[in-house]
Design a protein around this motif. Structure first.
Motif, PDB file in Angstrom:
ATOM      1  N   GLY A 173       0.792  -1.215   0.000  1.00 52.94           N
ATOM      2  CA  GLY A 173       0.000   0.000   0.000  1.00 52.94           C
ATOM      3  C   GLY A 173       0.826   1.268   0.000  1.00 52.94           C
ATOM      4  N   PHE A 174       0.179   2.318  -0.355  1.00 52.12           N
ATOM      5  CA  PHE A 174       0.844   3.610  -0.492  1.00 52.12           C
ATOM      6  C   PHE A 174       1.556   4.054   0.779  1.00 52.12           C
ATOM      7  N   ASP A 175       0.913   3.824   1.898  1.00 55.10           N
ATOM      8  CA  ASP A 175       1.479   4.328   3.145  1.00 55.10           C
ATOM      9  C   ASP A 175       2.823   3.702   3.502  1.00 55.10           C
ATOM     10  N   LYS A 176       3.038   2.497   3.050  1.00 55.59           N
ATOM     11  CA  LYS A 176       4.301   1.833   3.368  1.00 55.59           C
ATOM     12  C   LYS A 176       5.397   2.187   2.359  1.00 55.59           C
ATOM     13  N   ALA A 177       5.000   2.870   1.315  1.00 52.61           N
ATOM     14  CA  ALA A 177       5.963   3.161   0.262  1.00 52.61           C
ATOM     15  C   ALA A 177       6.796   4.399   0.579  1.00 52.61           C
ATOM     16  N   SER A 178       7.669   4.291   1.547  1.00 57.40           N
ATOM     17  CA  SER A 178       8.544   5.415   1.852  1.00 57.40           C
ATOM     18  C   SER A 178       9.729   5.381   0.889  1.00 57.40           C
ATOM     19  N   THR A 179      10.315   6.518   0.693  1.00 58.56           N
ATOM     20  CA  THR A 179      11.418   6.564  -0.272  1.00 58.56           C
ATOM     21  C   THR A 179      12.588   5.683   0.163  1.00 58.56           C
ATOM     22  N   ASN A 180      12.844   5.651   1.452  1.00 60.03           N
ATOM     23  CA  ASN A 180      13.943   4.815   1.914  1.00 60.03           C
ATOM     24  C   ASN A 180      13.653   3.345   1.628  1.00 60.03           C
ATOM     25  N   ARG A 181      12.410   2.970   1.877  1.00 62.07           N
ATOM     26  CA  ARG A 181      12.029   1.582   1.631  1.00 62.07           C
ATOM     27  C   ARG A 181      12.125   1.256   0.141  1.00 62.07           C
ATOM     28  N   GLY A 233      17.414  -1.846  -4.257  1.00 61.80           N
ATOM     29  CA  GLY A 233      18.817  -2.181  -4.123  1.00 61.80           C
ATOM     30  C   GLY A 233      19.773  -1.015  -4.365  1.00 61.80           C
ATOM     31  N   VAL A 234      19.247   0.175  -4.176  1.00 61.60           N
ATOM     32  CA  VAL A 234      20.130   1.343  -4.313  1.00 61.60           C
ATOM     33  C   VAL A 234      19.972   2.223  -3.074  1.00 61.60           C
ATOM     34  N   SER A 235      20.718   3.263  -2.992  1.00 60.96           N
ATOM     35  CA  SER A 235      20.613   4.150  -1.830  1.00 60.96           C
ATOM     36  C   SER A 235      19.588   5.248  -2.084  1.00 60.96           C
ATOM     37  N   VAL A 236      19.117   5.833  -1.003  1.00 58.86           N
ATOM     38  CA  VAL A 236      18.150   6.917  -1.175  1.00 58.86           C
ATOM     39  C   VAL A 236      18.734   8.012  -2.040  1.00 58.86           C
ATOM     40  N   GLY A 237      19.991   8.249  -1.826  1.00 62.18           N
ATOM     41  CA  GLY A 237      20.664   9.278  -2.599  1.00 62.18           C
ATOM     42  C   GLY A 237      20.483   9.039  -4.083  1.00 62.18           C
ATOM     43  N   SER A 238      20.663   7.816  -4.509  1.00 57.96           N
ATOM     44  CA  SER A 238      20.496   7.493  -5.931  1.00 57.96           C
ATOM     45  C   SER A 238      19.064   7.722  -6.384  1.00 57.96           C
ATOM     46  N   LEU A 239      18.143   7.392  -5.512  1.00 56.20           N
ATOM     47  CA  LEU A 239      16.745   7.616  -5.864  1.00 56.20           C
ATOM     48  C   LEU A 239      16.549   9.074  -6.248  1.00 56.20           C
ATOM     49  N   GLN A 253      18.657  11.026  -7.261  1.00 60.64           N
ATOM     50  CA  GLN A 253      19.455  11.372  -8.433  1.00 60.64           C
ATOM     51  C   GLN A 253      18.562  11.326  -9.674  1.00 60.64           C
ATOM     52  N   TYR A 254      17.631  10.398  -9.636  1.00 61.67           N
ATOM     53  CA  TYR A 254      16.805  10.183 -10.823  1.00 61.67           C
ATOM     54  C   TYR A 254      15.390  10.718 -10.713  1.00 61.67           C
ATOM     55  N   PHE A 255      14.910  10.835  -9.488  1.00 62.34           N
ATOM     56  CA  PHE A 255      13.555  11.349  -9.300  1.00 62.34           C
ATOM     57  C   PHE A 255      13.588  12.469  -8.281  1.00 62.34           C
ATOM     58  N   PRO A 256      13.059  13.590  -8.636  1.00 59.17           N
ATOM     59  CA  PRO A 256      13.171  14.760  -7.761  1.00 59.17           C
ATOM     60  C   PRO A 256      12.277  14.674  -6.535  1.00 59.17           C
ATOM     61  N   SER A 257      11.354  13.740  -6.535  1.00 56.65           N
ATOM     62  CA  SER A 257      10.457  13.632  -5.396  1.00 56.65           C
ATOM     63  C   SER A 257       9.758  12.289  -5.429  1.00 56.65           C
ATOM     64  N   LYS A 258       9.121  11.986  -4.358  1.00 65.54           N
ATOM     65  CA  LYS A 258       8.369  10.744  -4.275  1.00 65.54           C
ATOM     66  C   LYS A 258       7.247  10.757  -5.312  1.00 65.54           C
ATOM     67  N   GLU A 259       6.639  11.895  -5.434  1.00 64.36           N
ATOM     68  CA  GLU A 259       5.551  12.028  -6.404  1.00 64.36           C
ATOM     69  C   GLU A 259       5.995  11.658  -7.810  1.00 64.36           C
ATOM     70  N   ALA A 260       7.178  12.108  -8.146  1.00 64.47           N
ATOM     71  CA  ALA A 260       7.691  11.837  -9.493  1.00 64.47           C
ATOM     72  C   ALA A 260       7.814  10.335  -9.711  1.00 64.47           C
ATOM     73  N   LEU A 261       8.166   9.659  -8.676  1.00 61.03           N
ATOM     74  CA  LEU A 261       8.319   8.212  -8.744  1.00 61.03           C
ATOM     75  C   LEU A 261       6.964   7.557  -8.988  1.00 61.03           C
ATOM     76  N   VAL A 262       6.000   7.987  -8.227  1.00 64.79           N
ATOM     77  CA  VAL A 262       4.662   7.430  -8.396  1.00 64.79           C
ATOM     78  C   VAL A 262       4.139   7.771  -9.791  1.00 64.79           C
ATOM     79  N   ALA A 263       4.422   8.982 -10.219  1.00 64.40           N
ATOM     80  CA  ALA A 263       3.997   9.391 -11.561  1.00 64.40           C
ATOM     81  C   ALA A 263       4.605   8.460 -12.608  1.00 64.40           C
ATOM     82  N   ALA A 264       5.848   8.091 -12.387  1.00 61.84           N
ATOM     83  CA  ALA A 264       6.509   7.203 -13.340  1.00 61.84           C
ATOM     84  C   ALA A 264       5.841   5.834 -13.368  1.00 61.84           C
TER      85      ALA A 264
END
Lengths: 206, 206, 206, 206
Positions: free
Chosen positions: D36-44, D50-56, D58-69
């Motif tokens: 579910g959405f609530d458990k989808a933290s960026t760190n998780r 299998g990458v670091s938050v930092g890398s995340l 690097q490619y997505f400016p926000s959590k929203e962008a990730l969900v949008a993708a």
DNA sequence: AATGAATGAGACTTCATTCAT
DNA sequence: CATGAATGAAGTCTCATTCAT
């Protein structure tokens, strides 16, 4: 303070107050024992006592005051036992006297062991509740007085130090034994009393 | 109810992490000692440690875990002393051996008396923090083993019971003496050790 | 994990309580509509309701319970309309009856369209708030019953399936039309009702 | 709060970048579906990918962008089906064509029903993610075009309105049927397609 | 006096995001 | 570029205490 106009009424009122106060202290003790300090919120205490929070604050200015009253009551109960037995010990020779005092300590710890435990383990943090401290000093003074009046039966010794050693040991041993249910049966109790008495007597004599 | 986690969240691998963890444990101990358990809020601890709350929760899953770490660390410090002295006592005759153990107990209590006090008085309520319990059982077992290997030097006795009496007394006496500053000077310390040794030795022998 | 409580904590007996509860539910609905679920923090809700967070938690054990109350209230409002119109439809021939039901659906969706939308789009994640689910099942059952009592007017058909098709279509069409403001004028509304009625009636008959 | 960016920060040109981006999107979808959405933290998400938050970041400016993708990808998958089948329908007579479209809708909903559900139920609250909106408008336009090119086969009607009625119904029916597992077997699926086709065809004709 | 509704500071904890290495 | 430690605002909820009725 001025005289009441209608005596019976006032007494009735006083009686009711008394009952409320008692109910509050009893409720606090009960929650403390059954659920621990953290569950003892003032609202809960009031509810268990069957009164409103407002009434609680009518009689106790704070939660601390309530806990202090519980301690007070427990100590009064303890004192009742202590006073009764102390007189006996005073006139008994060292061996007999110490046994009486040890037995008394066990008895005192058995008044309400669970409450005693909560009071011992969870309450100090309530800050300046020094009643416990005071109480134990009194114990210590009483025992020192006993030693003084039996000085000829014991070896030459620093009474101050000896009292500290004896009182601390007796207290710790009876406390631990009762709380950790090491002395469930009467037999075990007797064995403990024997040992503690021996510990103290041999320390004081010879 | 959520089960209370008391284990560290992750092992701090990097140097910076290690420093943060240390700072947090130190800050907790410091607040515990100076202001008591109730003032030890996670935000306060983090602030005193000079890190953010977030970092605190990066390494400790709860406030309890932090307190557990403090206890752990204190016990490790204590164990270091105990291990060092215990070997000696093992081969000493009863009188000498007991003295060694009593002296060791005093030493152990002096590591950080105030912290020891807070840990002893305020922590039990933290629920399932049974480390303290476990630790004291270990003490008790070690002493019983000592008695067994010196059985011929002591009177016929229930070793179980004797160990309980001795350990409880030594613990209570050194604890109380250290905490209430009854033994400020080296002289007073020696006097206390003499007395406690006498208490225990005469109890065990004769 | 703590089980989520979704029932009100206590029935507000006194008038003041009742007002507080109402204010809280209203504030929740208002924030939900104007700012969305994510902005509906308990502190915010309390502030908008003009009460303290404490009061909020006096009556609702969790944020979820508050949302549940909003849903409940909205459904009650809806039910009031449904009940009133359903009786009519029951005795009307298929063509007339379906039209009544469709009109009713439009009316129901117009009670508070924005709230309805938030409830429909953002609430499912609130976990086990199955009120919505239950409510729609009820709708479905009612419609199936209607079909059964008019079976001779419709073609041979799996009533279960037919009810699913009709209820889902009517719900989706009225919902979408109302929410996306496709039917601002009365004229447009009539046109929509005509079309939906035609859709359903021709599907069921012939 | 900062303004939410929803476009990928850069066109991941290099292969490794591409792999990381894919892993992140896949991880997001997976967590969304399973927890579910609530458990989808960026760190998780980063951890699962299998990458670091930092890398995340690097490619997505926000959590929203990730969900949008994630939404984007799901819609691309859907479009692939739609395009393939739409060509066929275009040249089929109304009855046959509608059936093709309905079957297509079922197929589209079956790509990843659970993800579809989460996207439908939990995501709107992410605010301005209007991709879904846009997507459905496109559907609607396509269908309207289909109707226009088959105008002679259907009754005189407001095409705008008719397209709305048909698209909304087909979407709602296939969506609900697939998500609530009403059509587990192939047989049930056929039955549903029959019914929906009938619903739409009879509405459009006659 | 009693009642209990109301208060609000403050506790614990999470998580999107940043930044030094 | 990658890493992951660090950040801190913000959210949920509790509870001692007050005060209008």
């Amino acid at each position: 303070m001025r005289k009441p106009l209608t005596k019976p009424r006032k007494e009735a009122a006083q009686e009711r107050s008394r009952a409320t106060v008692d109910a509050l202290i009893a409720a606090t003790a009960r929650i403390l024992v059954r659920e621990g300090f953290d569950k003892a919120s003032t609202n809960r205490i009031a509810a268990v006592a069957g009164v409103s929070v407002g009434s609680l604050y009518q009689y106790f200015p704070s939660k601390e005051a309530l806990v202090a009253a519980v301690i007070e009551r427990h100590q009064q109960d303890t004192l009742r036992i202590v006073r009764a037995e102390l007189a006996q010990a005073a006139n008994q020779p060292i061996e007999r006297g110490v046994r009486t005092l040890v037995a008394m300590a066990v008895k005192a710890h058995r008044i309400d062991p669970k409450l005693h435990r909560v009071l011992a383990e969870q309450i100090p943090r309530v800050g300046k509740l020094e009643k416990v401290e005071t109480f134990s000093r009194e114990n210590y003074a009483l025992f020192k007085a006993y030693l003084e009046s039996h000085r000829q039966e014991i070896r030459a010794v620093d009474l101050e130090l000896a009292a500290f050693v004896c009182v601390t040991s007796i207290e710790a041993l009876t406390h631990t034994a009762v709380l950790h249910q090491e002395i469930a049966s009467g037999e075990e109790t007797e064995a403990l009393i024997d040992e503690v008495t021996r510990l103290v007597v041999r320390y004081l004599t010879g």
